[in-house]
Scaffold this motif. Structure first.
Motif: not given
Lengths: 247, 266
Positions: A11, A47, A50-54, A67, A75, A80, A82, A85
């Motif tokens: 990333k 992230a 979890l698919g929050l970030l490509v 994913m 999902l 998850f 934390s 969050v």
């Protein structure tokens, strides 16, 4: 079968390479510890899982689902937790759990909430606003939320942060029992090395976005000639190699 | 209930629970529409008292405009603010890692927007009837089409606002309250499009609300249904909504690429 398979994951944010060619797998029922200092790439990796970030490049498969193309199928069977969050603070703990019961399509959510409340000692908190709870109570509620759908894959970011030693131990025992009973696969990011030694079957050490070492906790201890993972962590964080590490 | 409907209901339930526990939020829903109706109702009454029967018809059109414009405003704000509530509670991380699809999120926001709009507009409609003897329902069944068009326009604008929040973070949240006011001059809420300067008329033509309000005046003043205006409103709404969906899809993907879904509250 590998429940989590991460292959050549990277990333990049502009000039910064936050995660650099990371690959690892996690087998069913295993617990992988993701360790590293601040900025090592743990949160970015979670992230992306979890698919929050490509990702910029690489592939993530969870429960056999890619994913990038099929994340919602995975999902539904993941969850998850934390402490960083929040859950909505103005509504009650019970309402929060009901909301996530609906979002995850939990059948008989009422009974599941009662089970979790009993097991995580939340019964007296169910009708209190989530925002009024202490940090430790919030962590337990967040854990209950993460277990509402009986996940096959659980991603935990500092799951026992803010808990007193007694409650922290109860939560760790509960996670061990849950994994043993359900075969759940857990990925755990933590700075608590005693927790990692106790819960994790494998450890991945990250530094500046790259995997710098991996193995079972015992393998790492042997490799660095240390008696606890805290010292291994410090060796890696301070750039000492296995050869340089003191006897 | 299908899993999809259940997820939509789950997110709506979270916000309904919030309103159940927060009377200031409930009061805020009806406060502004009632205030607007009170001020414009007294203003219209003043002109009616001075101007006779023609003024009475125009006064009625002004009150109808006030009430219907609240439909668009409350629909847009209801959707945008419901999304902002998730940001303020720092809950978006949990929502976006659940199996809730983006379109289901939008459907839940639309559902909440409808409930919030009704909670705000119904008291104002009742107030207009009780204080000023103005019955909005006298417009007849066509009122449903006016409501529907204004709601859809509000949702399209809200979706664009949410896209900007996804792109620029909570710094863009002020748009949730202000953006529709910028369209008001071209919406012909209180006056016909014909009084606008030429350039403004061109702009007004592409605003769905201007056609709705021309249609409303046709009903309240001339007693006829202007189907052509309603047709334009519906067509423009489809275009606006289609454009807003494209922008939202694009910005959601950009947010996932840039990591904005993790740090959106900042």
């Amino acid at each position: 079968m590998d429940v989590i398979a991460v292959s050549h994951l990277s990333k990049r944010y502009d000039e910064t390479l936050a995660v650099d060619d990371v690959s690892f797998t996690v087998a069913r029922g295993a617990t992988l510890g993701l360790l590293g200092g601040n900025g090592a790439g743990k949160t970015t990796t979670i992230a992306m899982l979890l698919g929050l970030l490509v990702p910029t490049s690489g592939e993530i498969r969870v429960l056999g689902h890619n994913m990038a193309t099929d994340r919602f199928a995975a999902l539904a069977r993941m969850n998850f937790s934390s402490p960083y969050v929040s859950l909505p603070g103005r509504i009650s703990v019970r309402e929060n759990l009901q909301v996530y019961g609906h979002l995850y399509g939990v059948t008989n959510a009422k009974r599941r909430i009662a089970e979790l409340a009993s097991e995580l000692d939340l019964e007296s908190l169910l009708d209190r606003a989530a925002g009024e709870l202490s940090a430790g109570q919030k962590t337990r509620v967040a854990l209950a939320k993460s277990l509402i759908n009986k996940p096959d894959v659980l991603l935990l970011d500092e799951p026992t942060a803010s808990l007193d030693p007694d409650t922290g131990d109860l939560v760790r025992s509960w996670l061990e029992r849950y994994r043993a009973e359900t075969g759940c696969t857990i990925l755990l990011a933590s700075h608590n090395m005693a927790e990692v030694e106790r819960l994790c079957s494998d450890v991945v050490m990250l530094k500046k976005g790259r995997i710098v070492d991996h193995g079972t906790p015992q393998e790492l201890l042997d490799r660095y000639g240390r008696v606890d993972l805290e010292d291994v962590f410090l060796d890696i964080a301070r750039g000492r190699t296995t050869l340089e590490a003191p006897e | 209930m299908s899993l999809s409907l259940r997820r939509i209901w789950g997110l709506m339930f979270r916000h309904i629970a919030l309103y159940r526990r927060s009377w200031p939020r409930l009061v805020e829903l009806a406060y502004w529409p009632i205030l607007q109706m009170s001020i414009w109702g007294f203003t219209a009454n003043f002109f009616i008292a001075r101007g006779g029967s023609n003024a009475a018809v125009i006064g009625g059109a002004v009150m109808g405009g006030v009430l219907l414009w609240e439909v668009a405003l409350r629909s847009q704000m209801g959707m945008s603010i419901t999304f902002l509530e998730e940001i303020w509670s720092r809950n978006l991380g949990h929502v976006f890692v659940s199996p809730l699809r983006p379109w289901e999120l939008v459907a839940a926001l639309i559902g909440m927007s409808f409930l919030r709009m009704m909670a705000g507009v119904i008291p104002a409609v009742l107030l207009a009837w009780a204080l000023y003897a103005f019955n909005l329902l006298s417009a007849g069944p066509v009122l449903v089409l006016f409501f529907l068009n204004l709601m859809v326009m509000g949702w399209a604008v809200a979706l664009a606002v949410i896209s900007l929040i996804l792109r620029h973070g909570a710094g863009a949240e002020a748009l949730a309250w202000s953006v529709l006011f910028g369209i008001t001059p071209f919406s012909a809420v209180f006056y016909p499009v014909s009084v606008l300067p030429h350039v403004a008329r061109e702009i007004a033509f592409i605003v769905p609300a201007s056609h709705v309000f021309e249609g409303m005046r046709a009903v309240l003043i001339d007693g006829r249904i202007a189907w052509d205006e309603l047709g334009w409103a519906a067509l423009l709404n489809l275009l606006w909504l289609f454009g807003a969906i494209l922008i939202f899809r694009r910005q959601f993907q950009v947010a996932r690429t840039r990591g904005a879904l993790i740090s959106i509250g900042e």
